[in-house]
Scaffold this active site. Structure first.
Site, PDB file in Angstrom:
ATOM      1  CG  ASP A  12      -2.059   0.969   1.126  1.00  0.00           C
ATOM      2  OD1 ASP A  12      -2.087   1.747   0.161  1.00  0.00           O
ATOM      3  OD2 ASP A  12      -2.925   0.967   2.020  1.00  0.00           O
ATOM      4  CD  GLU A 107      -5.862  -1.544  -1.150  1.00  0.00           C
ATOM      5  OE1 GLU A 107      -5.359  -2.143  -0.179  1.00  0.00           O
ATOM      6  OE2 GLU A 107      -7.037  -1.151  -1.157  1.00  0.00           O
TER       7      GLU A 107
END
Length: 387
Positions: A12, A107
């Site tokens: 992420d 992500e």
């Protein structure tokens, strides 16, 4: 091989939009930064950790955020720029990972099961993270564990700009002390309901009989119980820029009516945009296809910033059609495809200052969900039916 024996990475990008802006303007480093709509009714799309210390968070009304953090630098945001860096990160992952899923613009999930035999999962993931930082300049965190849920939670604990491994033996001891808010599928309403039952951390939640959670939360209760117990069978879905949704129309009688073709293209694109928003997807590629009466087929595509807005995607589709339709021959088929899809709810008011336009989109989608997509359409697309 059982799903529980997998090796899954969740990566992420930290405060992604803010981090990109800091690459462009280094004077923003260490300062509270807020990105979002600049009007009084705008909301926060992203904010730096420095702004979060004042209580600012994503989706907060901008007016409230500025009252909490008066010294913040506010930036309108540039989705084209963010999309460019998102693709750059994806390209690096695609070059190195055996199987990956792009879950949103910032992500990714990677299935690197079996890589321990040759390289070592932790070492491999560490070096991938370093490559992303080195080649993009963006901070990124990751969680490494046995499934998507535990890896995603581990990433949250690794932030900012960190790494966290949770092996099979330590999954439950890692999860137990954490707040139930950390479980991805627990939203505000479910959180408040569970808190009213005296459930605050994952240890308490995992100990509740699954039958009780099912009676309180329905089928979602079963999945929440599994995740609280470190169980997640969901696979990493291979990502492809070809993942798309499309619409085509073959004519009974070949046509050269350009106005009708553009109106039809508008209608098809508008319906696809509604499907995007309904499924909480964003598109980054538009492709238009024409098949002539002699069966010659031609396509033209354009990459763009991730979006689900009608006005943006329709304009792009019509522009592609005008560039593509140069032969002035009879047309047998016309089609449009929206590709490069990623999951990510299009928050209509994050970068839009036009409050009326935001309300219009939300209202039209509400009507379509209730009465059907055919009930309300753009006039520029509907008119062709009246001929």
């Amino acid at each position: 091989m059982q799903f529980q024996d997998r090796t899954i990475v969740h990566m992420d990008l930290d405060t992604f939009f803010v981090s990109v802006e800091r690459l462009i303007d280094s004077t923003l480093e260490g300062k509270p930064v807020i990105i979002g709509g600049l009007s009084d009714r705008g909301v926060v799309a992203s904010c730096s950790y420095e702004a979060r210390q004042f209580g600012v968070y994503s989706a907060m009304p901008m007016k409230m955020a500025l009252n909490l953090c008066r010294d913040a630098t506010v930036i309108r945001g540039d989705m084209d720029l963010y999309s460019k860096y998102s693709r750059l990160v994806t390209d690096i992952i695609a070059e190195k990972a055996p199987l990956y899923e792009k879950a949103s613009v910032d992500e990714h999930y990677l299935d690197i099961t079996g890589i321990d035999r040759f390289w070592g999962a932790l070492k491999w993931t560490h070096e991938l993270r370093q490559a992303i930082i080195r080649e993009t300049g963006l901070p990124i965190s990751y969680g490494l564990s046995v499934n998507k849920t535990v890896s995603k939670i581990a990433t949250g604990e690794a932030k900012p700009n960190g790494e966290k491994e949770v092996d099979r033996a330590n999954v439950q001891s890692f999860l137990n002390p954490l707040s139930i808010k950390k479980i991805p599928m627990i939203g505000p309403k479910t959180y408040q309901l569970l808190r009213s039952m005296g459930v605050g951390n994952i240890a308490t939640l995992s100990a509740i009989p699954v039958e009780m959670l099912e009676s309180v939360l329905g089928k979602n209760g079963i999945e929440i119980w599994r995740r609280a117990n470190g169980i997640d069978f969901s696979p990493v879905v291979p990502y492809s820029e070809e993942k798309s949704m499309s619409s085509e129309r073959t004519f009974e009688t070949d046509t050269i009516d350009v106005q009708m073709l553009e109106r039809l293209l508008t209608t098809m694109t508008e319906k696809l945009c509604f499907k995007l928003r309904k499924k909480e997807k964003l598109a980054s590629v538009v492709t238009v296809k024409i098949r002539y009466a002699n069966y010659d087929t031609h396509t033209l595509q354009q990459k763009m910033a991730y979006t689900a807005f009608d006005h943006t995607l329709i304009e792009t589709a019509r522009s592609l059609f005008r560039r593509l339709y140069q032969r002035r021959m009879l047309v047998r088929l016309i089609g449009v495809k929206l590709g490069g899809l990623v999951h990510g709810a299009q928050q209509l008011n994050l970068f839009e200052n036009n409050e009326k336009q935001v309300k219009l989109y939300l209202s039209m989608d509400k009507i379509r969900r209730r009465y059907g997509v055919e009930l309300i359409q753009r006039a520029s697309g509907v008119l062709y039916k009246k001929k």
